[in-house]
Design an enzyme around this catalytic site. Structure first.
Site, PDB file in Angstrom:
ATOM      1  N   GLY A  11       0.840  -1.204   0.000  1.00 30.31           N
ATOM      2  CA  GLY A  11       0.000   0.000   0.000  1.00 30.31           C
ATOM      3  C   GLY A  11       0.871   1.249   0.000  1.00 30.31           C
ATOM      4  N   ARG A  76       0.719  -4.816  -5.659  1.00 32.20           N
ATOM      5  CA  ARG A  76       0.798  -6.056  -4.905  1.00 32.20           C
ATOM      6  C   ARG A  76       1.082  -7.118  -5.972  1.00 32.20           C
ATOM      7  NH1 ARG A  76      -2.913  -3.400  -1.341  1.00 32.20           N
ATOM      8  NH2 ARG A  76      -1.702  -2.932   0.524  1.00 32.20           N
ATOM      9  N   GLY A 106       5.945  -2.425   3.509  1.00 30.07           N
ATOM     10  CA  GLY A 106       5.631  -3.007   4.806  1.00 30.07           C
ATOM     11  C   GLY A 106       6.226  -4.394   4.983  1.00 30.07           C
ATOM     12  N   ASP A 107       5.651  -5.196   5.859  1.00 27.47           N
ATOM     13  CA  ASP A 107       6.272  -6.483   6.191  1.00 27.47           C
ATOM     14  C   ASP A 107       6.297  -7.445   5.005  1.00 27.47           C
ATOM     15  OD1 ASP A 107       3.535  -6.850   6.354  1.00 27.47           O
ATOM     16  OD2 ASP A 107       3.690  -8.399   7.894  1.00 27.47           O
ATOM     17  N   THR A 129       4.573   2.097   5.489  1.00 28.31           N
ATOM     18  CA  THR A 129       3.199   1.605   5.629  1.00 28.31           C
ATOM     19  C   THR A 129       2.467   2.443   6.669  1.00 28.31           C
ATOM     20  OG1 THR A 129       1.803  -0.209   6.452  1.00 28.31           O
ATOM     21  CG2 THR A 129       4.087  -0.237   7.179  1.00 28.31           C
ATOM     22  N   ASP A 131       0.114   1.454   8.494  1.00 28.08           N
ATOM     23  CA  ASP A 131      -0.491   0.622   9.550  1.00 28.08           C
ATOM     24  C   ASP A 131       0.275   0.604  10.884  1.00 28.08           C
ATOM     25  OD1 ASP A 131      -2.446   0.025   7.793  1.00 28.08           O
ATOM     26  OD2 ASP A 131      -2.098  -2.133   7.720  1.00 28.08           O
ATOM     27  N   ASP A 133       2.475  -1.531  11.717  1.00 21.03           N
ATOM     28  CA  ASP A 133       2.412  -2.926  12.161  1.00 21.03           C
ATOM     29  C   ASP A 133       3.770  -3.624  12.164  1.00 21.03           C
ATOM     30  OD1 ASP A 133       2.640  -2.839   9.414  1.00 21.03           O
ATOM     31  OD2 ASP A 133       1.156  -4.393   9.014  1.00 21.03           O
ATOM     32  N   MET A 173      -8.262   2.880   8.575  1.00 23.20           N
ATOM     33  CA  MET A 173      -7.521   1.735   8.033  1.00 23.20           C
ATOM     34  C   MET A 173      -6.761   0.990   9.133  1.00 23.20           C
ATOM     35  SD  MET A 173      -6.336   2.795   4.267  1.00 23.20           S
ATOM     36  CE  MET A 173      -7.279   1.938   3.027  1.00 23.20           C
ATOM     37  N   ARG A 175      -5.113  -3.195   8.872  1.00 24.77           N
ATOM     38  CA  ARG A 175      -5.522  -4.558   8.522  1.00 24.77           C
ATOM     39  C   ARG A 175      -5.432  -5.503   9.705  1.00 24.77           C
ATOM     40  NH1 ARG A 175      -3.154  -6.470   2.976  1.00 24.77           N
ATOM     41  NH2 ARG A 175      -1.541  -5.130   3.817  1.00 24.77           N
ATOM     42  N   ALA A 190     -12.943   9.927  21.364  1.00 27.40           N
ATOM     43  CA  ALA A 190     -13.985   8.991  20.919  1.00 27.40           C
ATOM     44  C   ALA A 190     -14.329   8.040  22.069  1.00 27.40           C
ATOM     45  CB  ALA A 190     -13.497   8.214  19.707  1.00 27.40           C
ATOM     46  N   ARG A 288      -4.087   7.352   3.085  1.00 29.86           N
ATOM     47  CA  ARG A 288      -2.880   6.891   2.370  1.00 29.86           C
ATOM     48  C   ARG A 288      -2.350   7.951   1.420  1.00 29.86           C
ATOM     49  NH1 ARG A 288      -4.041   0.890   1.234  1.00 29.86           N
ATOM     50  NH2 ARG A 288      -3.575   1.277  -0.950  1.00 29.86           N
TER      51      ARG A 288
HETATM   52  P1  ADP Z   1       3.086  -4.573   2.646  1.00 27.08           P
HETATM   53  O1  ADP Z   1       4.466  -4.549   2.121  1.00 27.08           O
HETATM   54  O2  ADP Z   1       2.492  -3.204   2.805  1.00 27.08           O
HETATM   55  O3  ADP Z   1       2.930  -5.444   3.877  1.00 27.08           O
HETATM   56  P2  ADP Z   1       1.887  -6.655   1.107  1.00 27.08           P
HETATM   57  O4  ADP Z   1       1.710  -7.600   2.235  1.00 27.08           O
HETATM   58  O5  ADP Z   1       0.771  -6.550   0.121  1.00 27.08           O
HETATM   59  O6  ADP Z   1       2.144  -5.169   1.546  1.00 27.08           O
HETATM   60  O7  ADP Z   1       3.223  -7.076   0.346  1.00 27.08           O
HETATM   61  C1  ADP Z   1       3.688  -6.296  -0.731  1.00 27.08           C
HETATM   62  C2  ADP Z   1       4.320  -7.169  -1.727  1.00 27.08           C
HETATM   63  O8  ADP Z   1       5.466  -7.805  -1.162  1.00 27.08           O
HETATM   64  C3  ADP Z   1       3.470  -8.325  -2.222  1.00 27.08           C
HETATM   65  O9  ADP Z   1       2.562  -7.925  -3.203  1.00 27.08           O
HETATM   66  C4  ADP Z   1       4.543  -9.246  -2.782  1.00 27.08           C
HETATM   67  O10 ADP Z   1       4.991  -8.755  -4.023  1.00 27.08           O
HETATM   68  C5  ADP Z   1       5.665  -9.065  -1.779  1.00 27.08           C
HETATM   69  N1  ADP Z   1       5.602 -10.133  -0.771  1.00 27.08           N
HETATM   70  C6  ADP Z   1       4.697 -10.304   0.218  1.00 27.08           C
HETATM   71  N2  ADP Z   1       4.924 -11.419   0.918  1.00 27.08           N
HETATM   72  C7  ADP Z   1       6.023 -12.000   0.371  1.00 27.08           C
HETATM   73  C8  ADP Z   1       6.766 -13.199   0.627  1.00 27.08           C
HETATM   74  N3  ADP Z   1       6.425 -14.047   1.601  1.00 27.08           N
HETATM   75  N4  ADP Z   1       7.837 -13.451  -0.145  1.00 27.08           N
HETATM   76  C9  ADP Z   1       8.194 -12.608  -1.140  1.00 27.08           C
HETATM   77  N5  ADP Z   1       7.524 -11.485  -1.451  1.00 27.08           N
HETATM   78  C10 ADP Z   1       6.463 -11.169  -0.719  1.00 27.08           C
HETATM   79  O1  F6P Z   2      -1.414  -1.909   4.530  1.00 29.51           O
HETATM   80  C1  F6P Z   2      -2.009  -0.667   4.380  1.00 29.51           C
HETATM   81  C2  F6P Z   2      -3.490  -0.799   4.154  1.00 29.51           C
HETATM   82  O2  F6P Z   2      -3.989   0.507   3.891  1.00 29.51           O
HETATM   83  C3  F6P Z   2      -4.280  -1.436   5.271  1.00 29.51           C
HETATM   84  O3  F6P Z   2      -4.548  -0.546   6.327  1.00 29.51           O
HETATM   85  C4  F6P Z   2      -5.526  -1.849   4.557  1.00 29.51           C
HETATM   86  O4  F6P Z   2      -6.219  -2.858   5.230  1.00 29.51           O
HETATM   87  C5  F6P Z   2      -4.983  -2.327   3.242  1.00 29.51           C
HETATM   88  O5  F6P Z   2      -3.770  -1.615   3.033  1.00 29.51           O
HETATM   89  C6  F6P Z   2      -5.929  -2.055   2.091  1.00 29.51           C
HETATM   90  O6  F6P Z   2      -5.256  -2.164   0.897  1.00 29.51           O
HETATM   91  P1  F6P Z   2      -5.866  -1.914  -0.554  1.00 29.51           P
HETATM   92  O7  F6P Z   2      -6.974  -0.945  -0.401  1.00 29.51           O
HETATM   93  O8  F6P Z   2      -4.739  -1.372  -1.352  1.00 29.51           O
HETATM   94  O9  F6P Z   2      -6.311  -3.241  -1.015  1.00 29.51           O
END
Ligand code: ADP
Ligand code: F6P
Length: 353
Positions: A11, A76, A106-107, A129, A131, A133, A173, A175, A190, A288
């Site tokens: 995101g 993603r 993010g993670d 990110t 979040d 998190d 937001m 997750r 609140a 965002r």
């Molecule tokens: P965020 O980085 O914000 O946590 P996502 O969880 O959607 O968002 O992960 C972003 C991108 O990182 C994914 O679309 C994918 O390309 C890559 N990714 C996520 N998990 C893995 C994984 N276990 N191994 C390799 N790449 C990953």
């Molecule tokens: O990880 C950031 C975040 O905005 C979360 O808070 C939310 O749940 C998720 O991404 C939503 O992602 P999208 O709208 O891009 O599917």
């Protein structure tokens, strides 16, 4: 001189562009040529390397720092979880003469960065990110901005709620992490907050809390719900409950902020026996796509500079974070394993008043 490259993934979050500007400025100072990768890990799939990689000189990167969103675009990319795809991406980076990659995300994105490190590509992560998190760091890039957007929105909502004596459900937001909800609720006064970490919660328990506010003379409570909390709600048949009231609802439809407001309205009563007029707002992408606050922009600036310096000194497998108010770097593996306890005491305090 080999390239370093940067991508944004997952995101988008306020401050991603500011980090890219800082990376470009540092790289220029150190005479390290820089490439920007289009649309996160998608740009490493080798589909169109000519357009997936762009030279990021100062001319292109200097003026983007204040912009919301991410100029490099993000995505993603599910395929990137596949080891063979990761190996091909590493080969592509080597073929492009990329000696180091900065991943802002993010993670999930950090897992992608760790996979590339395992394939021999030196990587540095910047926690982008909203979040908040990622447990190893005291802040993630974009969280402060997202919270401030929510606080501004809830303050306005509360002014109107107060003018009309109407409770209001606000969805923010988050997750798996309720930090945006918690901080928004605490800083706006609140009355009720719902976070995914609280695990199982029931519609009746929230209706009961709302009723007890009404019974104490507060007809304008704000209920802040983190987006991920709907999945943690104990089963509730929205259709069965709302249909007899003539609401347009279809069987099997999930709970949403709109329907939740509608349900709460019919599960509570005002002193004169009428239903309260419960309304709702989903704050959504305004969190965002906002311009970064000074706090996020500063963190972006320091992170970008540090990321380039680490790569220049041959340091890799690290992610940047904030510890005791100072920017630092941590082993990627250790950072991904860190688990932050939920601030249950703040959660209980908000809900207990
Ligand atoms: P965020 O980085 O914000 O946590 P996502 O969880 O959607 O968002 O992960 C972003 C991108 O990182 C994914 O679309 C994918 O390309 C890559 N990714 C996520 N998990 C893995 C994984 N276990 N191994 C390799 N790449 C990953
Ligand atoms: O990880 C950031 C975040 O905005 C979360 O808070 C939310 O749940 C998720 O991404 C939503 O992602 P999208 O709208 O891009 O599917």
């Amino acid at each position: 001189m080999p390239y370093i490259a940067v991508l944004t993934s997952g995101g988008d979050s306020p401050g991603m562009n500011a980090a890219v500007t800082a990376i470009a400025r540092s790289a220029a100072l150190l005479n390290m040529p820089l490439l920007g990768v289009d649309r996160g890990f998608n740009g490493l799939l080798g589909k169109s390397p000519k357009t997936d990689f762009m030279e990021l000189n100062l001319e292109k990167a200097l003026d983007i720092a204040d912009l919301p969103g991410t100029q490099l675009r993000t995505a993603r990319c599910v395929e990137f979880k596949d080891k063979a795809v990761q190996a091909r991406a590493a080969k592509l980076l080597r073929d492009m003469d990329v000696a180091g990659l900065i991943v802002i995300g993010g993670d999930g994105s950090f897992q992608g960065a760790r996979a590339l490190c395992e394939q021999g590509i030196p990587c540095i992560g910047i926690p982008g990110t909203i979040d908040n998190d990622l447990a190893y760091t005291e802040m993630t890039l974009g969280f402060d901005t997202a919270v401030n957007v929510c606080v501004d929105a809830v303050r306005s909502i509360r002014a109107t709620s107060r003018s009309h004596d109407r409770p209001h459900v606000v969805e923010v937001m988050g997750r798996h992490c309720g930090d945006i909800a918690l901080m928004t609720a605490a800083s706006t006064g609140a009355e009720i907050v719902i976070a995914p970490e609280a695990k199982r919660w029931t519609v009746d328990e929230i209706a009961h809390r709302l009723q007890s506010q009404i019974d104490r003379g507060n007809y304008r409570s704000t209920i802040v719900v983190a987006e991920g909390s709907w999945e943690m709600m104990a089963p509730f048949d929205v259709y069965k409950f709302l249909k007899p009231y003539g609401k347009e609802v279809f069987e099997g439809e999930p709970m949403t902020a709109y329907r939740f407001a509608s349900v709460l309205k019919r599960k509570t009563t005002m002193p004169d026996g009428s239903f309260p007029e419960v309304r709702h707002t989903v704050i959504g992408y305004t969190q965002r796509g906002a311009q970064p606050t000074a706090r996020d922009a500063t963190f972006a600036f320091e992170s970008g500079v540090l990321a380039v310096n680490l790569l220049q000194h041959g340091v890799s497998n690290r992610v940047i974070g904030m510890k005791h108010g100072k920017v630092y770097h941590e082993d990627i593996e250790k950072a991904l394993k860190a688990r932050r306890p939920f601030n249950r005491s703040l959660y209980n305090t908000i809900n207990g008043l």
